[in-house]
Scaffold this active site. Structure first.
Site, short mmCIF file in Angstrom:
data_model
loop_
_atom_site.label_atom_id
_atom_site.label_comp_id
_atom_site.label_asym_id
_atom_site.label_seq_id
_atom_site.Cartn_x
_atom_site.Cartn_y
_atom_site.Cartn_z
N ARG A 34 38.27 39.37 36.13
CA ARG A 34 37.59 38.77 37.27
C ARG A 34 38.43 38.81 38.54
NH1 ARG A 34 36.20 32.82 38.95
NH2 ARG A 34 34.06 33.00 39.73
N LEU A 95 31.10 35.25 44.29
CA LEU A 95 31.40 35.60 42.91
C LEU A 95 30.99 34.38 42.10
CD1 LEU A 95 32.85 37.82 41.17
CD2 LEU A 95 34.95 36.53 41.52
N SER A 96 29.89 34.50 41.34
CA SER A 96 29.34 33.34 40.65
C SER A 96 30.29 32.83 39.57
CB SER A 96 27.99 33.69 40.01
OG SER A 96 27.05 34.02 40.99
N ALA A 97 30.10 31.56 39.21
CA ALA A 97 30.91 30.95 38.16
C ALA A 97 30.74 31.72 36.85
CB ALA A 97 30.51 29.49 37.97
#
Length: 373
Positions: A34, A95-97
């Protein structure tokens, strides 16, 4: 910790809290780190605390912890008009969880060699995860913003994947690579674009955050049928940035004086009833926009193109031809007469001529209650 240790710790946390159950997605998370999609300067947005600036150069420890925390990281404010370092603006790319990402990816149910259309590339992390899961040659990902698109291209090249990236309006889909087996939508929509259905094979699946004008938002999994329709159930809460072409309009301005009347149902009762009530109201009166201040006694603004209302405690002020709070009260009462069905009993059907919310079956559309006589 080194990057690999951060990644493993994140994956293990997702497994322990039940958000990651598929070994194939575990492998994808480990293969597509990530942090490679987190800008050097970004805005961390925890669920339970105020947002804060992260800067890899000035505070690397905080940056690394945020990169692998289970919360969103905002990568753009105001469509790029406001620098991240200047502080929060309107969130327009993120940037989504990780937990939210996994919820949607597992709901998608993609398998090796499935052809996938992704709407909303963002920084590119989910396009990378999909590329690992189904094969990069099977992934088409669309992004409307030029700067965000360019960043995603670079991020994915660095991690070693080259899916088909397209800079275009995701609401139109991408017919050149159709038909798709799966459509993965990373931005909220109020109206589900029929092009997504048209470009999906019969038996294919579309997952998206449905963001009605009446709050809040929900995960939706649609299955595409043989006769040009798609239908499926809502699952749980989901809050996402809206597709740019579907962003909410500002409340209308009126010169007329407000009219006043007492509320018959306390706003607290309506807004604390749960997602089932929210969904019923959104389905029955889809054109009402609601903004609710839950931190201040549930004071509420409601509006449509020709009417507006303000609700506070036992009084409603309204202007225009419609009494919007009265419509909310009627819809809420209808939901109670249905014996308060939960969110999971509601679904949506998308057809060539529009969409509608249903209860228990696509043959049972949710309809507005009759006005008082």
């Amino acid at each position: 910790m080194n990057p690999e240790e951060f990644n493993v710790a994140m994956v293990n946390a997702l497994i322990s809290n039940g958000e990651l159950t598929d070994k194939a997605w575990r492998a994808a998370l480990l293969a597509v780190p990530r942090h490679l999609f987190v800008p050097a300067v970004a805005w961390a947005e925890p669920d339970d605390a105020p947002g804060y600036l992260i800067d890899r150069e000035s505070n690397p420890d905080a940056w690394w912890k945020a990169a692998y925390a289970d919360h969103a990281i905002i990568t753009q404010f105001d469509d790029g008009a406001t620098e991240i370092s200047k502080g929060p603006g309107r969130y327009t790319s993120s940037l989504s969880a990780p937990g939210v990402v996994l919820d949607f990816l597992e709901l998608l149910g993609a398998d090796t060699n499935d052809r996938v259309l992704e709407v909303g590339t963002g920084p590119g992390w989910t396009a990378g995860l999909l590329s690992h899961r189904v094969g990069e040659e099977c992934v088409t990902s669309i992004e409307i913003d030029e700067e965000v698109f360019s960043t995603a291209v670079g991020n994915l090249r660095e991690v070693g994947y080259r899916p088909h990236l397209v800079r275009s309006d995701g609401g139109r889909g991408w017919a050149r690579d159709a038909p798709y087996d799966r459509v993965h939508v990373t931005c909220g929509v109020f109206e589900v674009p029929y092009e997504w259905v048209r470009q999906t094979r019969p038996g294919g699946v579309i997952v998206l955050p449905w963001m009605p004008r009446y709050e809040p938002g929900y995960q939706l999994r649609l299955s595409v049928g043989q006769h040009g329709t798609a239908s499926g159930n809502f699952t749980e809460y989901a809050g996402y940035m809206l597709l740019r072409s579907q962003r909410a309009a500002s409340p209308p301005l009126f010169e007329d004086d407000f009219r006043y009347r007492p509320t018959e149902i306390d706003p607290v009762t309506v807004f604390r009833a749960g997602y089932g009530a929210d969904m019923a109201i959104a389905g029955m009166i889809p054109d009402i926009t609601a903004k609710v201040d839950r931190e201040n006694d549930f004071q509420t603004w409601l509006w449509t193109g020709d009417s507006k209302a303000y609700v506070s405690g036992s009084e409603v002020a309204h202007v225009g031809p419609r009494n919007l709070w009265e419509e909310i009260e009627r819809a809420f009462s209808q939901w109670t007469e249905w014996e308060r069905p939960e969110l999971s009993r509601f679904g949506m059907c998308v057809t060539p001529v529009g969409q509608y919310v249903w209860l228990d079956s696509p043959d049972n559309p949710v309809a507005p209650p009759e006005p008082k006589r």
